[in-house]
Motif scaffolding. Structure first.
Motif, short mmCIF file in Angstrom:
data_model
loop_
_atom_site.label_atom_id
_atom_site.label_comp_id
_atom_site.label_asym_id
_atom_site.label_seq_id
_atom_site.Cartn_x
_atom_site.Cartn_y
_atom_site.Cartn_z
N MET F 21 41.27 5.75 32.40
CA MET F 21 42.29 5.26 31.50
C MET F 21 43.19 6.42 30.78
O MET F 21 43.71 6.39 29.48
CB MET F 21 41.51 4.70 30.14
CG MET F 21 41.21 3.21 31.13
SD MET F 21 40.38 1.90 29.77
CE MET F 21 38.54 2.32 30.28
N LEU F 23 46.13 7.13 31.07
CA LEU F 23 47.40 6.89 30.81
C LEU F 23 47.62 5.97 29.65
O LEU F 23 48.89 5.39 29.55
CB LEU F 23 48.21 6.27 32.05
CG LEU F 23 48.14 7.50 33.17
CD1 LEU F 23 48.56 6.68 34.57
CD2 LEU F 23 49.65 8.38 32.71
N THR F 24 46.62 5.49 28.84
CA THR F 24 46.66 4.51 27.88
C THR F 24 47.78 4.83 26.93
O THR F 24 47.77 6.18 26.60
CB THR F 24 45.28 4.20 27.28
OG1 THR F 24 44.62 3.42 28.15
CG2 THR F 24 45.20 3.53 26.00
N GLN F 25 48.32 3.96 26.63
CA GLN F 25 49.55 4.45 25.43
C GLN F 25 49.06 3.84 24.02
O GLN F 25 49.32 2.61 23.57
CB GLN F 25 50.83 3.71 25.92
CG GLN F 25 51.88 4.18 24.92
CD GLN F 25 53.28 3.39 25.02
OE1 GLN F 25 53.40 2.21 24.72
NE2 GLN F 25 54.22 3.99 25.75
#
Lengths: 212, 212, 212, 212, 212, 212
Positions: F21, F23-25
C-alpha cells in the motif's frame, strides 16, 4: 409465435427489478415549496416532461431602463428541472448603449453565447487584477470563471442578445453597484471600505434607492 | 483506588463535549418516507446496527426468465444505510446461456467480483467506440467506468455469480433495450434515432411490452 | 445497395466529430510513474482491457501470522484502472481465530460482502461511542462509514473470506495498534495521549517493532 | 496633491500581498500537451484573453451526411479555457429531416437552447423507462439529466440550430448506434446483449463501418 | 436633477430581476429542527446577522478534569451559520500537563492556530505509521489531514490556547480511548481487536465508564 | 518471551500489506515547482513534519500603509501542506483606523476569529443586497459565505488582530478597488460598468496605480 412465448418471462424480468428500484434518482426536480438544502431542493413527485422545459427565455427582456439591458434568469427558482443537475441558464438583452454592470456569480462559472449583435465583455483576475477582455460577435462564446468580477456591454449599433449558461443551478448574481449603494449600509462605511468620495457614494445611493 | 478517583472527573469531561456535539453526522441512514434530495435522503432517527446490514443478496436471484439472469440490487432504496456514503451493491446471477443486457449506470462506476463461474464482460468507450472486454473467472475483478455501455454474460458451463459494488448509493440502471422498446416511444421515433428497421423495432416492442 | 450508399456519408459523419473529440475522458487509468495529485494520478496513455481487470484478489492471502488474517488490497496502487472512478476493492481472509484489528479508512466508506464463513464485525460512532455490531454469514453485507473505527473477526469454525469495496480509489488503512506502537512515537507520549500503562505500551511496541 | 501622497503607501500595500499570492488559482486553462488527470488538465502558463474565448461555434456544421446533422463541440479539447470550470458547450445543426441519434453524455447534464427552427427532443428515465419529450421552438430550453439516453431531431420545415451547454468540461458523447455497431464487437455478442436480429446487426455494422 | 430622472428607471430594473431571483442561495443557515441530510441541514428562513456570528469560543473551557483540557466546538450544531459552507471551528484550552487525547476527525481536516502557550502536536500517517510532530508556539499553525490519528498536549509551563478550524461544518471527533473503553463493547472483543491486556482494558473501561 | 515469539509473525504481517500500500495518499503536500491542476498541485515527495507547519502568521503584518492594515496569507502558495485538504489560513492586522477594503474570495468561505481588539465586519447578500454586519470582540467568530462581498475594519481604539480560516487551500482575494482601478481597464469602461463619475474613477486610478 416466438414473441408470444417470450413475452411472459421477459416481462416478469422487467417488472421485478424495476419495482425494486423504484427509488432510483435519475433527476430531482425541485419542490420549491420545501426548504432548500446545501445541495439543492428536495425532489418533487409527479414529474412530467414540462418540468424539464422552460419557455421563459424565448421573449426579449425589457431594456427600457437606465442600463438599457435585461437579465432574464432560468435558475432553479424559475426552472426547477435543473435542481441537482449542475447547470442553469439566463438570457441577456442589451440595447444599443446598454450595459450589464460589473458583477459576480458567487456560485458558478458562466459561459456566454452571443446570438445577436456585438458584445464587449471582460473579467478581472484576483491574483494580479489583470483584465481579460474580448469583443464578441454572433456565434462567439466566452467563459467567465466562478466568483470573478465581469461585465458585458453592447459594443455595436444594434441590439445584442446572449444566452448564458452557468455551472450550477443557482449561480447568484451580485452586482457591485447594488451591493454598495442599494441598501442601508451607511455612507461612511461605504466610503471607508471603497475609498470613494462622499459625494459619489451619496449620489449613487440616491440613484439606486439606498439609505444611510 | 486510583480508578475510583479518576472516574468523576473523566466522566464529566466525557459528558460535556459529547452533549454539545450531539448533532455530529457520522452517517445518515435514509429516511425513505421523506423526499429525496440531490445529495440523498434526509437522515432517519433511531438508527441501529441493523441499518448497516443487508441480507437481501444472500439468496440467488431467480434466473427462470428469458435472459436467464437476475440483478438483485442493494441500492439506497433497499439498503438505506448506504445513503450519503458513496457506495452501494448488487448481486448478479447468470444461468448458463444467460446475459445481463447492454446497459449503463448513469450515476456510478461499477466494480464486479466474480464469485462463481465464468463471466464475459465488456464496456465501450465513448471517444472511439473501443470495446474493452475480458473473460473473468472466480476471484477476478473488473471495473466499468460511470455512464458507459457495458454487458456481462455467462461464458461457462455452470451458473455464474458476481457481487457488484457501485461508487454511489443510487447508481441507476438503464438497460438499452428497455429504454428503446419497453415504453410508449413511437416506433417511428425509435427508428429515426436508432436506424433500426421497422420490423425489428416492432418485434422488440412487442416482446418487451412497449406500445406505439 | 441502400447500405452501400449510406456508408460514405455516415462514415464521414463518424470521423469528423470523433477526431474533434479525441481528448474526451471516459476514464483515467493511473500512470503510477507520475506524481499523484489531490484528485488522483495523471492518466496513462495506451490503455487496454487489461487495465480495467485485476487478478490479484483471486488467491487467498497468507493467514499464517499472529492475527491469522490477511488484507489483500486492490487500491489504485495495485489496480490503476480505478483511478478517478471513486471505487476500489480488497479481499479479507480470516482464519479460525483470526482478526482484522481495529482500524479506520480515512478516505472512504467500506462495504463488506461475506463470501465464506462467519464474520463478526462492528464499528463505533464518534458522537456517542455507540457500538454497531453484527454477525455476518455468507451472502450478508455490511457498510462501515468513512473514517470510523471498525473491526472484523472470524466468528465461526472455518476460514472466512470477504470481498470489500471502498467508496474511493485510495481509501487508506490506519490500524490503531500500528499507529500507536509500530513507530518511533516515544512511549511517554503514547501513554500521555492514550492513558495506557507504561508496561502495556512497551510490550506492544516491542511486539510490533516500535522504538522509543 | 493628496493623491500624490497616497500613491507610495498604497502601492506598497498593493505589491506586497499580491506578490505573496502569485500562485492563486482563479482559473486553470488546460495545457493539452500534458496528461489529463481525474480533475482535468494541468494549468498552462502565459494565459491571455483569447484562452477564454472560442470562435468555433460561429459557423454552421456540415449537415451533408446521412443523419443530416452535425455536432460541433467546444469541450476542453477544443476550448481549453473551460478546464476546471464545470462547464462546456456545443452547437447542433440539424437540417430538415435530420437527427441527432440516441446517445448519452456519461459525464455531464445537458441544457439545450433552440436558436433556430423546431426541435423534437426527448430523454428516457432509467427507473421506469419513461419517455419525457417536448417540441421545442426558438427560445425554448430543455435539460437532459446526466447519463440518460436522449435524442433530438428536426421537427420543422427549415434548418434547426441549438446551442448546448454541459455541466462539465468534458461531457463525453456515446451514440448508442456507434457503440453497438461501429467497432469490432462480434455480431454474436451484440445480438446476445441487445436481442437484435442477426441481419439487423450485420446491416448496421456494415453501414457504420464495424467489423466482426 | 439627473439623479431624480434616473431613479424610476433604475429602480424598476432593480426590482424586476431581484424578485425573479428571490430563491438564490447565498448561504443556508441550518434549521436544526429539521432532519439532517448528507449535504447538511435544510436552510432556515428569517436569517439575520446573528446567524453568522458565534460568541461561544470567547470564554475558556473548563480544564478542571483529568485530561486538564477542554474542547469547545463551533460545529454546525452550535453555530448553524456554517451549514453548507465547508468550514467550522473549535477552541482548545489545555492547562499545564493537559492533553487532547489521540483522536480523529472522520469528516474534515484540521488547521490549528496557537494563540497562547506551547503545544506539542503530532499526527500519524496510515501508509507507513510515520509520526509527524512539531512543537508549536504562539502564532504557529499546523494542519492535520482528514481522518488521521493526532493529538495535542501542553508542552509548556503555562496554559495553552488554540483556535482550530475544520474543512467541513461537521467534522466529528472520535477519541480513540472513548471509542474503545467508554461503551459496552465487550472486553474480550476489545482485547481481540487491539491486543491490549485484559487488565488494561478493564482498568480503562472502569475509568471511562464503559461496561462489558 | 511471549513477545519474542510474536515478533517475527506480526512483523511479517506488518511489512507485507504496507509495502503493497505504499502509494496510499494520506495527504498531498504541494510540489509548487509543478503546474497546478484544477484540484491542486501534484504531491511532492520527501515530506516531513515541517511541511504541515507554518510560522509565517506569528509576526504582525506591517500596517504602515494607507489602509493601515495587512493581510498575511497562508494559502497553498505559502503553506504547501494544505494542498488538497480543503483548508487554508491568513492573519489580519488592522491598526486603529485601518480597514480591509470591500473584497471577495472567489473560491472559499471565510471564518474569522478575533484575537485582539474590536473589528466591525459585514457582508452583503446577492439576492437582496442585504447587509449582515456585526461588531466583533476578542474571542468572537464570524463566517462570510463564499464569493460574497465583505469587509472588516478596526472599530476600537487599539490594534486589532484576527486569524482567518478558509474552506479551500487557495481562496483567492479580489479587492473591488484594485479590480476596478489598479489595472489598465479604460476609465470609460469602468465608468460605464460602475456608474461612477469620471473624476472619481481617474482619481482612484491615479492613487492605485492604474492606467487608461
Amino acid at each position: 409465435m416466438a414473441n408470444a412465448m417470450l413475452l411472459p418471462v421477459l416481462v416478469s424480468f422487467l417488472v421485478l427489478p424495476f419495482s425494486a428500484m423504484a427509488l432510483t434518482q435519475d433527476f430531482c426536480v425541485a419542490d420549491l415549496s420545501c426548504s432548500d438544502t446545501p445541495a439543492g431542493y428536495p425532489c418533487k413527485t409527479g414529474v412530467g416532461a414540462g418540468d424539464f422545459y422552460y419557455h421563459g427565455l424565448a421573449a426579449a427582456g425589457n431594456t427600457s431602463n437606465l442600463i438599457k439591458a435585461a437579465v432574464t434568469p432560468a435558475f432553479v427558482g424559475q426552472f426547477p428541472g435543473v435542481n441537482g443537475l449542475g447547470i442553469s441558464a439566463a438570457r441577456l438583452d442589451i440595447a444599443v448603449g446598454g450595459v450589464v454592470p460589473m458583477h459576480t456569480h458567487p456560485a458558478a462559472s458562466e459561459l456566454l453565447f452571443v446570438t445577436e449583435g456585438t458584445i464587449l465583455a471582460g473579467f478581472i483576475s484576483s491574483s494580479s487584477n489583470t483584465v481579460y477582455t474580448k469583443t464578441l460577435y454572433k456565434g462567439d462564446i466566452m467563459v467567465f470563471p466562478q466568483g470573478l468580477l465581469h461585465y458585458q456591454y453592447n459594443g455595436g449599433s444594434s441590439s445584442a442578445v446572449a444566452l448564458v449558461a452557468f455551472s450550477g443551478p443557482n449561480p447568484g448574481l451580485q452586482i457591485t453597484d447594488y451591493a454598495l449603494f442599494a441598501n442601508n449600509l451607511p455612507s461612511a462605511v461605504v466610503e471607508k471600505v471603497t475609498f470613494l468620495d462622499d459625494a459619489q457614494v451619496k449620489k449613487l445611493k440616491s440613484v439606486l434607492g439606498g439609505s444611510g
